[in-house]
Design a protein around this motif. Structure first.
Motif, PDB file in Angstrom:
ATOM      1  N   VAL A   1      -2.930 -20.996 -63.827  1.00  0.00           N
ATOM      2  CA  VAL A   1      -4.338 -21.026 -63.453  1.00  0.00           C
ATOM      3  C   VAL A   1      -4.663 -22.458 -63.060  1.00  0.00           C
ATOM      4  O   VAL A   1      -4.565 -23.370 -63.885  1.00  0.00           O
ATOM      5  CB  VAL A   1      -5.240 -20.596 -64.629  1.00  0.00           C
ATOM      6  CG1 VAL A   1      -6.710 -20.585 -64.205  1.00  0.00           C
ATOM      7  CG2 VAL A   1      -4.813 -19.236 -65.166  1.00  0.00           C
TER       8      VAL A   1
ATOM      9  N   ARG B   1      -7.203 -25.439 -61.637  1.00  0.00           N
ATOM     10  CA  ARG B   1      -8.571 -25.921 -61.385  1.00  0.00           C
ATOM     11  C   ARG B   1      -8.386 -27.192 -60.586  1.00  0.00           C
ATOM     12  O   ARG B   1      -7.764 -28.138 -61.050  1.00  0.00           O
ATOM     13  CB  ARG B   1      -9.326 -26.161 -62.701  1.00  0.00           C
ATOM     14  CG  ARG B   1     -10.772 -26.689 -62.495  1.00  0.00           C
ATOM     15  CD  ARG B   1     -11.609 -26.543 -63.755  1.00  0.00           C
ATOM     16  NE  ARG B   1     -11.748 -25.135 -64.090  1.00  0.00           N
ATOM     17  CZ  ARG B   1     -12.788 -24.359 -63.748  1.00  0.00           C
ATOM     18  NH1 ARG B   1     -13.816 -24.870 -63.097  1.00  0.00           N
ATOM     19  NH2 ARG B   1     -12.804 -23.083 -64.069  1.00  0.00           N
ATOM     20  N   GLY B   2      -8.922 -27.204 -59.371  1.00  0.00           N
ATOM     21  CA  GLY B   2      -8.621 -28.311 -58.478  1.00  0.00           C
ATOM     22  C   GLY B   2      -7.118 -28.361 -58.282  1.00  0.00           C
ATOM     23  O   GLY B   2      -6.474 -27.337 -58.037  1.00  0.00           O
TER      24      GLY B   2
ATOM     25  N   LEU C   1      -4.937 -29.420 -60.586  1.00  0.00           N
ATOM     26  CA  LEU C   1      -4.203 -29.403 -61.852  1.00  0.00           C
ATOM     27  C   LEU C   1      -4.109 -27.998 -62.443  1.00  0.00           C
ATOM     28  O   LEU C   1      -4.963 -27.153 -62.187  1.00  0.00           O
ATOM     29  CB  LEU C   1      -4.893 -30.322 -62.877  1.00  0.00           C
ATOM     30  CG  LEU C   1      -5.047 -31.797 -62.499  1.00  0.00           C
ATOM     31  CD1 LEU C   1      -5.683 -32.574 -63.647  1.00  0.00           C
ATOM     32  CD2 LEU C   1      -3.691 -32.405 -62.150  1.00  0.00           C
TER      33      LEU C   1
ATOM     34  N   ASN D   1     -17.172 -20.707 -58.908  1.00  0.00           N
ATOM     35  CA  ASN D   1     -18.121 -20.907 -60.001  1.00  0.00           C
ATOM     36  C   ASN D   1     -19.445 -20.218 -59.691  1.00  0.00           C
ATOM     37  O   ASN D   1     -19.554 -19.451 -58.730  1.00  0.00           O
ATOM     38  CB  ASN D   1     -18.262 -22.399 -60.334  1.00  0.00           C
ATOM     39  CG  ASN D   1     -19.025 -23.178 -59.280  1.00  0.00           C
ATOM     40  OD1 ASN D   1     -19.598 -22.618 -58.347  1.00  0.00           O
ATOM     41  ND2 ASN D   1     -19.038 -24.486 -59.436  1.00  0.00           N
ATOM     42  N   TRP D   2     -20.457 -20.475 -60.529  1.00  0.00           N
ATOM     43  CA  TRP D   2     -21.729 -19.741 -60.422  1.00  0.00           C
ATOM     44  C   TRP D   2     -22.482 -20.079 -59.145  1.00  0.00           C
ATOM     45  O   TRP D   2     -23.452 -19.416 -58.803  1.00  0.00           O
ATOM     46  CB  TRP D   2     -22.582 -20.001 -61.663  1.00  0.00           C
ATOM     47  CG  TRP D   2     -21.895 -19.550 -62.905  1.00  0.00           C
ATOM     48  CD1 TRP D   2     -21.455 -20.335 -63.932  1.00  0.00           C
ATOM     49  CD2 TRP D   2     -21.535 -18.204 -63.265  1.00  0.00           C
ATOM     50  NE1 TRP D   2     -20.846 -19.566 -64.901  1.00  0.00           N
ATOM     51  CE2 TRP D   2     -20.877 -18.268 -64.511  1.00  0.00           C
ATOM     52  CE3 TRP D   2     -21.704 -16.959 -62.641  1.00  0.00           C
ATOM     53  CZ2 TRP D   2     -20.387 -17.125 -65.161  1.00  0.00           C
ATOM     54  CZ3 TRP D   2     -21.209 -15.828 -63.286  1.00  0.00           C
ATOM     55  CH2 TRP D   2     -20.565 -15.915 -64.517  1.00  0.00           C
ATOM     56  N   ASN D   3     -22.082 -21.123 -58.462  1.00  0.00           N
ATOM     57  CA  ASN D   3     -22.667 -21.415 -57.153  1.00  0.00           C
ATOM     58  C   ASN D   3     -21.792 -20.900 -56.012  1.00  0.00           C
ATOM     59  O   ASN D   3     -22.048 -21.201 -54.850  1.00  0.00           O
ATOM     60  CB  ASN D   3     -22.882 -22.927 -57.001  1.00  0.00           C
ATOM     61  CG  ASN D   3     -24.070 -23.414 -57.812  1.00  0.00           C
ATOM     62  OD1 ASN D   3     -25.118 -22.780 -57.825  1.00  0.00           O
ATOM     63  ND2 ASN D   3     -23.905 -24.535 -58.502  1.00  0.00           N
TER      64      ASN D   3
ATOM     65  N   VAL E   1     -18.833 -21.839 -55.402  1.00  0.00           N
ATOM     66  CA  VAL E   1     -17.916 -22.899 -54.968  1.00  0.00           C
ATOM     67  C   VAL E   1     -16.506 -22.566 -55.460  1.00  0.00           C
ATOM     68  O   VAL E   1     -16.314 -22.164 -56.609  1.00  0.00           O
ATOM     69  CB  VAL E   1     -18.354 -24.264 -55.553  1.00  0.00           C
ATOM     70  CG1 VAL E   1     -17.353 -25.360 -55.196  1.00  0.00           C
ATOM     71  CG2 VAL E   1     -19.750 -24.627 -55.072  1.00  0.00           C
ATOM     72  N   LYS E   2     -15.526 -22.723 -54.592  1.00  0.00           N
ATOM     73  CA  LYS E   2     -14.139 -22.514 -54.981  1.00  0.00           C
ATOM     74  C   LYS E   2     -13.720 -23.632 -55.928  1.00  0.00           C
ATOM     75  O   LYS E   2     -13.760 -24.816 -55.551  1.00  0.00           O
ATOM     76  CB  LYS E   2     -13.241 -22.500 -53.742  1.00  0.00           C
ATOM     77  CG  LYS E   2     -11.774 -22.295 -54.085  1.00  0.00           C
ATOM     78  CD  LYS E   2     -10.874 -22.314 -52.843  1.00  0.00           C
ATOM     79  CE  LYS E   2      -9.420 -22.393 -53.276  1.00  0.00           C
ATOM     80  NZ  LYS E   2      -8.488 -22.406 -52.137  1.00  0.00           N
ATOM     81  N   VAL E   3     -13.342 -23.289 -57.141  1.00  0.00           N
ATOM     82  CA  VAL E   3     -12.970 -24.304 -58.135  1.00  0.00           C
ATOM     83  C   VAL E   3     -11.496 -24.223 -58.521  1.00  0.00           C
ATOM     84  O   VAL E   3     -10.961 -25.126 -59.143  1.00  0.00           O
ATOM     85  CB  VAL E   3     -13.832 -24.191 -59.407  1.00  0.00           C
ATOM     86  CG1 VAL E   3     -15.281 -24.564 -59.104  1.00  0.00           C
ATOM     87  CG2 VAL E   3     -13.748 -22.788 -60.020  1.00  0.00           C
TER      88      VAL E   3
END
Lengths: 337, 337
Positions: free
Chosen positions: A9, A11-12, A14, A318-320, A322-324
């Motif tokens: 998994v 995130r960015g 990492l 995320n909740w906006n 945005v691809k995180v």
């Protein structure tokens, strides 16, 4: 346990989390095609074996006597989202045997399909056993009990003839004897029997091919697979992996998830069954692994690959919006070629 | 990764799933008290560091200028369930700076507290950014921007003075320099900075003791801890681990979970901070580990132990309320004595 990482998994740039686990792919004779991790460890298949638990529904003649069609058979094999059409299908099954939701012994929970859950709230209602994701399987059990002319109450108990028939079918397909010590209670209160992944995969190879099964059982399996392929919406529901895969491949694949990171499947044309267990129980990882294994074994490209890549490498937003980050199968699961 | 099993999930007598991970307990100077697993691996702390992200709210004088009380400071440090009192507290913070929910940049999601979610549905409403579990933290960020007299829009961007102040506080407490490569986007769109668990634990040791911090920062930390201890309901909500632990121990412990299996905490009297990361991201396991580590380090018995055992060894029940299994910390986490 020293199982390999099956899913990362990100995130960015990492790695935020990892999921380890084991995978077994075997043919109907039990010969190994692929084995990742410690496949000897017994695994509770949970809802992944609902299609196998539905075999007595055909074999006893219950499905014919009560005129069950593809939708009813698919939902007997499924873990549905509690959407209105799912509830209606289960109610219809119960009506055919003169019963109603009070006969279901699975317990109640809110529909996993949020709009359906909210519709219940708006109507001032709570969930019933009909909304339980297992209600189709349980309605099938009740049909079997009625067909056999036996007391249906307590149909989930290990000693009840319905569960004895289910256990016998599991043992036959998996090619194992299920000892009492391997039994626990499932989320819907019926027995769940732990077995090693290759046994589970072998059961699905046989389910998908009929190879090594008595003709009546092979025909029952074929009928259940055809029903799931014809009505994938009743196997899971809106937006769900099993529904999407069955809609795309129809009888070309079979997939069915269970709780705690189990996912079983088959590729009938290759004669193989597949069993995945994610050590930590994460469904997100089990889906990614199964999608990747199907891509790998079926050598998919084009739109079929794109569809499964959506499950193998889902983007995390995320909740906006945005691809995180995203999930990705490890090289152990899907080697870079 | 070869991290040890931290938590076992039992179904009946068998282990159904396991959670691996790492734990670091260090003092304010960074000396190790306990280390399990690969603690050198950088971890995104996510919401576990909300109390540290709230330090500028005190240090800039924003909390005093806008008359923020314990409830407001607790919710700025919290991940709330979107219950009506949570929403009211955040609305109150925004009103004090002449803003409303439109200024929140965290995005909207349904309250995690189901009755509150259902109340919204019944009212014919959807969730707003106020219901986002991070809305208190974001309201705090807006208070800081207003106090500084700067443009509040874009307060979540890495280059915005609010996030620069947050980063500086994190670096100071953790004793690390946070490189750009360790930055990713959190669920609520603000930066999250990866660091090794001992750095994270050290930050909480300093937060809990003030040791090694400038007096203004030490006082700010003490004020936030006191607020969370005084108003634990605003740190999480009904039935939640952080709320239950803070209610029982008040300033005797600090705990705060983050997404993806992170949980940070401190035992002020022992001068230690604690950082837990479950490899697979499971919150159920992070809670069990933190509860077990508190039992171990504080040598708890009686009702304090019973309370934490409820989180360390939760019983799993199915939809009929039948006990089907439980979680248990591994011997690596809580040796049998």
């Amino acid at each position: 346990m020293a199982n390999p990482v099956l899913v990362e998994v990100l995130r960015g740039a990492l790695i935020e989390s990892v999921h380890c686990g084991a995978v077994a792919v075997v043919d109907a004779d039990g010969a190994s095609v692929l084995a990742l991790g410690d496949v000897a460890q017994p695994v509770f298949p949970r809802s992944a074996v609902k299609a196998l638990q539905a075999l007595p529904l055909i074999e006893t003649g219950a499905a014919d006597q009560y005129g069950l069609g593809d939708k009813e058979l698919a939902i007997a094999c499924g873990s549905h989202g509690g959407e209105p059409a799912h509830v209606a299908a289960v109610e219809g099954m119960l009506e055919r045997v003169g019963l109603d939701e009070a006969a279901l012994e699975c317990g109640a929970h809110w529909p996993s399909h949020q709009p359906s859950s909210h519709a219940l709230v708006r109507a001032g209602r709570g969930p019933s056993a009909l909304h339980n994701n297992c209600s189709g399987k349980h309605a099938g059990f009740l049909c079997v009990a009625c067909r056999l002319g036996i007391e249906h109450r307590g149909y989930g108990a290990p000693a009840h003839p319905v569960q004895r028939a289910v256990k016998a079918a599991l043992e036959n397909l998996a090619g194992v004897a299920l000892a009492e010590g391997s039994r626990a209670i499932d989320g819907c209160s019926v027995p769940t029997w732990a077995m090693p992944l290759p046994s589970l995969a072998r059961a699905f190879a046989r389910f998908a091919t009929g190879h090594g099964l008595a003709p009546v059982r092979a025909q029952a399996a074929a009928r259940l697979r055809a029903a799931c392929a014809a009505e994938p919406y009743y196997v899971a529901g809106t937006g769900r992996f099993a529904t999407a895969a069955l809609e795309r491949f129809r009888e070309g694949v079979f997939v069915k998830p269970g709780a705690e990171g189990v996912l079983c499947g088959a590729i009938p044309a290759q004669g193989v069954g597949i069993a995945v267990k994610v050590d930590d129980g994460a469904g997100r990882a089990a889906e990614a692994v199964m999608a990747a294994v199907l891509i790998r074994l079926m050598r998919l490209d084009g739109d079929a690959r794109a569809l499964l890549d959506g499950f193998a490498r889902p983007i995390l937003r995320n909740w906006n919006g945005v691809k995180v980050g995203r999930l990705r199968p490890s090289e152990a699961v899907l080697p870079v070629t």
